[in-house]
Design a protein around this motif. Structure first.
Motif, short mmCIF file in Angstrom:
data_model
loop_
_atom_site.label_atom_id
_atom_site.label_comp_id
_atom_site.label_asym_id
_atom_site.label_seq_id
_atom_site.Cartn_x
_atom_site.Cartn_y
_atom_site.Cartn_z
N TYR A 190 10.99 -49.76 5.78
CA TYR A 190 11.10 -49.82 4.68
C TYR A 190 10.51 -51.45 3.96
CZ TYR A 190 15.66 -51.22 5.56
OH TYR A 190 16.88 -52.01 6.35
N LEU A 191 10.11 -52.35 4.94
CA LEU A 191 9.81 -53.50 4.55
C LEU A 191 8.30 -53.57 4.52
CD1 LEU A 191 12.37 -55.45 6.63
CD2 LEU A 191 12.46 -55.05 4.00
N LEU A 192 7.69 -53.55 3.30
CA LEU A 192 6.21 -53.71 3.12
C LEU A 192 5.59 -55.10 2.85
CD1 LEU A 192 5.87 -50.56 0.37
CD2 LEU A 192 6.20 -50.51 2.92
N TRP A 193 4.44 -55.12 3.55
CA TRP A 193 3.77 -56.25 3.52
C TRP A 193 2.66 -56.22 2.32
CZ3 TRP A 193 4.68 -60.85 5.33
CH2 TRP A 193 5.53 -60.82 6.58
N LEU A 194 2.67 -57.03 1.66
CA LEU A 194 1.87 -57.26 0.41
C LEU A 194 0.54 -58.31 0.55
CD1 LEU A 194 3.93 -57.01 -2.69
CD2 LEU A 194 3.10 -55.17 -1.51
N ASP A 195 -0.34 -58.03 0.62
CA ASP A 195 -1.55 -59.10 0.75
C ASP A 195 -2.03 -59.27 -0.61
OD1 ASP A 195 -3.88 -60.30 1.15
OD2 ASP A 195 -4.89 -59.03 2.88
N GLY B 176 5.61 -64.70 3.34
CA GLY B 176 4.72 -64.57 4.70
C GLY B 176 4.90 -65.78 5.54
N THR B 177 4.92 -66.85 4.97
CA THR B 177 4.95 -68.31 5.78
C THR B 177 6.06 -68.20 6.68
OG1 THR B 177 5.56 -69.41 3.93
CG2 THR B 177 3.31 -69.30 4.45
N MET B 178 7.28 -67.64 6.34
CA MET B 178 8.33 -67.77 7.04
C MET B 178 8.26 -67.09 8.41
SD MET B 178 10.94 -64.68 5.59
CE MET B 178 12.40 -65.98 5.30
N PHE B 179 7.07 -66.31 8.64
CA PHE B 179 6.82 -65.68 9.80
C PHE B 179 5.72 -66.23 10.58
CE2 PHE B 179 8.63 -62.39 6.88
CZ PHE B 179 9.55 -62.13 7.59
N GLY B 180 5.17 -67.51 10.20
CA GLY B 180 4.13 -68.08 10.85
C GLY B 180 2.89 -68.55 9.90
N PRO B 181 2.04 -69.34 10.34
CA PRO B 181 0.92 -69.40 9.48
C PRO B 181 -0.14 -68.35 9.37
CG PRO B 181 0.63 -70.42 11.61
CD PRO B 181 1.97 -69.89 11.62
N GLU B 182 0.11 -67.18 10.05
CA GLU B 182 -0.57 -65.91 9.72
C GLU B 182 -0.17 -65.29 8.58
OE1 GLU B 182 1.06 -66.77 12.50
OE2 GLU B 182 -0.39 -66.97 14.06
N GLY B 183 1.01 -65.59 8.11
CA GLY B 183 1.47 -64.79 6.97
C GLY B 183 1.26 -65.55 5.49
N THR B 184 0.45 -66.61 5.66
CA THR B 184 -0.15 -67.13 4.25
C THR B 184 -0.60 -66.26 3.48
OG1 THR B 184 -0.08 -69.39 5.45
CG2 THR B 184 -1.38 -69.25 3.38
N GLY B 185 -0.22 -66.10 2.13
CA GLY B 185 -1.12 -65.15 1.41
C GLY B 185 -0.21 -63.75 1.46
N PHE B 186 0.71 -63.73 1.86
CA PHE B 186 1.39 -62.10 2.08
C PHE B 186 2.85 -62.41 1.72
CE2 PHE B 186 -1.83 -61.97 4.93
CZ PHE B 186 -2.41 -60.47 5.14
#
Length: 113
Positions: A42-47, A73-83
């Motif tokens: 129930y945790l949704l990623w928003l791009d 998203g950045t709290m999960f690493g650099p790949e999360g930037t913008g999310f």
């Protein structure tokens, strides 16, 4: 635990309906924000990369302009930037208000306000 199956089934239906609601709402009101459909949460990623904001500016948009507290998203690493990650395990009215605030803030960015 022995009698919880009906409750669990109703909860799953409600969460799926909230996912569908979120997807529809974003498509209609902020197409620059895309939902990443979850496989089982129930945790949704928003791009939100199409907004063209830095990580810091995106955080400011969410917290200051929209008045929300999402997981950046950045709290999960650099790949999360913008999310951003949003919890949709809540009443639909609460979800709708959060999405309205987010879409309104995104519209302000898109229009240069």
């Amino acid at each position: 635990y022995e009698e919880g199956l009906p409750w669990l089934e109703e909860l799953r239906k409600y969460l799926l309906a909230n996912i569908d609601f979120t997807d529809r709402y974003l498509r209609e009101n902020a197409p620059q924000i895309r939902l990443i459909r979850p496989e089982g949460t129930y945790l949704l990623w928003l791009d939100m990369r199409d907004l063209g904001l830095s990580g810091e500016d995106l955080e400011r948009l969410v917290t200051e302009k929209a008045g929300l507290w999402l997981d950046g998203g950045t709290m999960f690493g650099p790949e999360g930037t913008g999310f951003q990650r949003i919890n949709i395990a809540c009443p639909r009215s609460v979800l709708e208000e959060a999405l309205q605030r987010l879409c309104s803030a995104a519209a302000d960015i898109s229009s240069g306000r």
